[in-house]
Write a protein that holds these residues in place. Structure first.
Motif, mmCIF file in Angstrom:
data_model
loop_
_atom_site.group_PDB
_atom_site.id
_atom_site.type_symbol
_atom_site.label_atom_id
_atom_site.label_comp_id
_atom_site.label_asym_id
_atom_site.label_seq_id
_atom_site.Cartn_x
_atom_site.Cartn_y
_atom_site.Cartn_z
ATOM 1 N N ALA A 103 0.810 -1.219 0.000
ATOM 2 C CA ALA A 103 0.000 0.000 0.000
ATOM 3 C C ALA A 103 0.843 1.268 0.000
ATOM 4 N N LEU A 104 2.118 1.158 0.373
ATOM 5 C CA LEU A 104 2.973 2.344 0.448
ATOM 6 C C LEU A 104 3.689 2.638 -0.859
ATOM 7 N N GLY A 137 12.122 7.241 -0.270
ATOM 8 C CA GLY A 137 10.832 7.897 -0.494
ATOM 9 C C GLY A 137 9.875 7.625 0.648
ATOM 10 N N LEU A 138 9.925 6.403 1.197
ATOM 11 C CA LEU A 138 9.095 6.071 2.359
ATOM 12 C C LEU A 138 9.533 6.864 3.585
ATOM 13 N N VAL A 139 10.840 6.990 3.779
ATOM 14 C CA VAL A 139 11.347 7.754 4.923
ATOM 15 C C VAL A 139 10.924 9.218 4.807
#
Length: 206
Positions: free
Chosen positions: A12-13, A31-33
């Protein structure tokens, strides 16, 4: 960044990357961080690389990675947010400065040479730096000569910095010309002999 051969994140991320992204194994987790999520290192997960490559192939790979280092430094500048000091320090020291290091080394050598005539300290610094680069060049010219491990390590570092600097210049040139980097290409080499491999179990909940 993460090891490109083995990492996972929540489906989902996922966000699609720009098509010209070079180092996706850095861009995806960072990009998540940037969006506030955590990346967790698990020492029980191991990856073994068996691919063998020639020195020329490795240099081209490192040059492309150098282009990607500058690209990601420009794209992920939000990781330098001082409100997240741990992330900012890790990013600045581990990745943000990497594209600048080859040029800092060149500036150090040039500055030492310029100041050498009037200073014994800078003359010694210039001589030491020149000796290091000459030793690395000697290993590159005659790699089969059986050089001791310290000289081979020195060559490895020098070649990596040279490739990184050329890669950064490649990226700047492509940006100015409006060109996109091409995709990664598989290297056609004979695979190394596999060693016995035991994959660790991925703990539940990770």
């Amino acid at each position: 960044g993460l090891h490109g051969a083995f990492y996972a994140f929540r489906r989902a991320l996922h966000r699609p990357l720009p098509v010209d992204t070079v180092n996706d194994d850095f861009a995806l987790p960072m990009g998540l961080v940037e969006r506030g999520w955590r990346v967790i290192y698990d020492p029980e997960i191991r990856a073994l690389e068996l691919e063998a490559s020639a020195a020329s192939t490795d240099f081209r790979r490192r040059r492309r990675i150098g282009a990607g280092n500058l690209q990601q430094s420009l794209r992920h500048w939000r990781l330098l947010d001082p409100r997240r000091p741990g992330v900012a320090l890790a990013y600045a020291s581990g990745k943000g400065l990497r594209p600048l290091t080859p040029f800092a080394m060149a500036a150090a050598l040039g500055g030492s040479l310029a100041l050498a005539p009037g200073s014994a300290v800078f003359a010694a610094a210039a001589a030491g730096q020149a000796l290091v680069w000459l030793a690395a060049a000697a290993v590159a010219i005659r790699p089969e000569a059986g050089w001791p491990a310290p000289l081979r390590a020195l060559h490895y570092v020098a070649a990596a910095q040279l490739a990184s600097g050329l890669g950064a210049l490649d990226h700047l040139r492509d940006r100015l010309a409006g060109r996109r980097p091409g995709p990664w290409a598989r290297v056609s080499v004979a695979p190394a002999t596999p060693a016995p491999l035991s994959l660790s179990r991925i703990p539940n909940g990770r």
